[in-house]
Design a protein around this motif. Structure first.
Motif, PDB file in Angstrom:
ATOM      1  N   VAL A  34      -3.217 -16.790   6.739  1.00 26.35           N
ATOM      2  CA  VAL A  34      -1.995 -16.019   6.937  1.00 26.35           C
ATOM      3  C   VAL A  34      -2.093 -14.624   6.337  1.00 26.35           C
ATOM      4  CG1 VAL A  34       0.478 -15.928   6.404  1.00 26.35           C
ATOM      5  CG2 VAL A  34      -0.576 -18.098   7.055  1.00 26.35           C
ATOM      6  N   ALA A 177       1.541 -17.053  12.642  1.00 25.75           N
ATOM      7  CA  ALA A 177       1.236 -16.024  11.645  1.00 25.75           C
ATOM      8  C   ALA A 177      -0.254 -15.940  11.366  1.00 25.75           C
ATOM      9  CB  ALA A 177       1.996 -16.316  10.353  1.00 25.75           C
ATOM     10  N   SER A 178      -0.968 -17.048  11.564  1.00 26.04           N
ATOM     11  CA  SER A 178      -2.411 -17.019  11.327  1.00 26.04           C
ATOM     12  C   SER A 178      -3.125 -16.141  12.346  1.00 26.04           C
ATOM     13  CB  SER A 178      -2.984 -18.443  11.366  1.00 26.04           C
ATOM     14  OG  SER A 178      -2.924 -18.984  12.679  1.00 26.04           O
ATOM     15  N   LEU A 181       0.419 -11.821  11.548  1.00 28.66           N
ATOM     16  CA  LEU A 181       1.615 -11.980  10.719  1.00 28.66           C
ATOM     17  C   LEU A 181       2.717 -11.011  11.136  1.00 28.66           C
ATOM     18  CD1 LEU A 181       2.921 -13.377   8.283  1.00 28.66           C
ATOM     19  CD2 LEU A 181       1.872 -11.651   6.813  1.00 28.66           C
ATOM     20  N   ARG A 182       2.348  -9.760  11.436  1.00 25.78           N
ATOM     21  CA  ARG A 182       3.359  -8.776  11.798  1.00 25.78           C
ATOM     22  C   ARG A 182       4.056  -9.149  13.088  1.00 25.78           C
ATOM     23  NH1 ARG A 182       1.997  -2.419  12.028  1.00 25.78           N
ATOM     24  NH2 ARG A 182       2.268  -2.705   9.792  1.00 25.78           N
ATOM     25  N   ALA A 184       4.427 -12.142  14.330  1.00 25.92           N
ATOM     26  CA  ALA A 184       5.294 -13.290  14.052  1.00 25.92           C
ATOM     27  C   ALA A 184       6.618 -12.812  13.459  1.00 25.92           C
ATOM     28  CB  ALA A 184       4.601 -14.256  13.094  1.00 25.92           C
ATOM     29  N   GLY A 185       6.561 -11.800  12.581  1.00 27.23           N
ATOM     30  CA  GLY A 185       7.789 -11.259  12.010  1.00 27.23           C
ATOM     31  C   GLY A 185       8.653 -10.583  13.049  1.00 27.23           C
ATOM     32  N   VAL A 191       9.222 -13.845   7.430  1.00 28.72           N
ATOM     33  CA  VAL A 191       7.864 -13.799   6.901  1.00 28.72           C
ATOM     34  C   VAL A 191       7.813 -14.209   5.436  1.00 28.72           C
ATOM     35  CG1 VAL A 191       5.933 -12.256   6.356  1.00 28.72           C
ATOM     36  CG2 VAL A 191       7.075 -12.094   8.576  1.00 28.72           C
TER      37      VAL A 191
END
Length: 297
Positions: A34, A177-178, A181-182, A184-185, A191
């Motif tokens: 992550v 997120a893996s 991550l950005r 996913a946010g 996050v």
């Protein structure tokens, strides 16, 4: 015949040790997948879990189940605290993960020395609450009940982790997120909460390994450093950021250590382990399941 029996015994012991390594290496890889940094403070959560279990058994006179639950929750919460105090401020100020790596080294030293100055650095043995009596299979193969129990427990927790990652909403968020991550946010994932969950799970798994390793060896503040090194090697062999790779690398290390100790000498265990690491880096630097990735921003 005796050689075959010894081989089977050492394989069982290696699988047991490797499965405990896997609990720690998987948590290590989970954080890396992550945030893309190696959390060298991970061994501190192992030690925290071991000491909570130790004092819960001796001072509070709790049973092993309650003491273990307290150790798992305590280590998980400690991991969240470390992330919020040491890593989150850095993560919010800069995308360079090298600074979090350096911070993790500092936190590892802080946790270790907190135990040294508060409760001392002497070796402690957990009470005999986990059976260690010999178990015989087919009348010829002898192993320890502890090895069988640790193997079963580690497999159960690893299966539980897999179910969590595949079947739950937060597991889906962690897998997303893996990859990025950005992104996913931007898709609505909280996050900060996700990272706290990742650290809690990693700390919990480390505590399980800490309890069994405290019984197998002894409990002392520097235990986390020695085991984290092995977990890091296992993660590198399997591929940093890959959970199946972390398990495979851990099994390889556990088997290598026990077969070396059984057929050559226990003094060569670390030599063989680091030799496997060097060969892996030369032949396949990304490990068995690793991918070449650029730094996430």
């Amino acid at each position: 015949m005796n050689l075959f029996v010894t081989l089977i015994q050492q394989v069982i012991n290696g699988l047991s040790l490797g499965s405990v390594y896997a609990l720690i290496a998987v948590g290590y890889s989970l954080v890396y997948s992550v945030l893309l940094f190696s959390n060298f403070a991970h061994g501190g959560f192992l030690v925290i879990g071991g000491y909570i279990c130790y004092y819960a058994l001796l001072k509070l006179k709790l049973d092993i189940w309650t003491a273990s639950l307290a150790a798992l929750v305590g280590a998980g919460v400690s991991a969240i605290v470390v992330e919020r105090l040491a890593y989150r401020p850095i993560r919010e100020r800069t995308p360079v993960t090298l600074y979090m790596l350096i911070a993790s080294m500092g936190m590892s030293i802080v946790i270790e020395n907190l135990f040294v100055v508060t409760i001392g650095g002497r070796f402690r043995a957990l009470p005999p609450v986990i059976p260690t009596n010999p178990v015989r299979f087919f009348g010829v193969v002898t192993t320890s009940a502890f090895d069988i129990l640790s193997l079963i427990t580690a497999v159960a927790f690893l299966i539980g982790l897999q179910v969590f990652l595949v079947k739950t909403k937060w597991g889906l968020a962690i897998r997303a997120a893996s990859y990025n991550l950005r992104t996913a946010g931007l898709m609505g994932v909280n996050v900060n909460r996700l990272i706290s969950i990742v650290f809690f799970v990693a700390g919990l798994l480390a505590a399980v390994g800490g309890i069994f390793l405290s019984v197998r060896y002894t409990l002392y503040p520097q235990l986390g450093n020695a085991i984290t090194t092995k977990a890091f090697i296992a993660a590198v062999i399997g591929g940093l950021g890959s959970l199946p790779g972390a398990v495979l690398g851990s099994i390889i290390l556990g088997l290598a250590e026990m077969l070396t100790a059984g057929f050559i000498s226990s003094q060569f265990r670390d030599l063989v382990v680091f030799g496997i690491l060097i060969v892996t880096l030369i032949i396949r630097p990304t490990g068995f399941f690793g991918k070449s990735v650029s730094e996430k921003v």
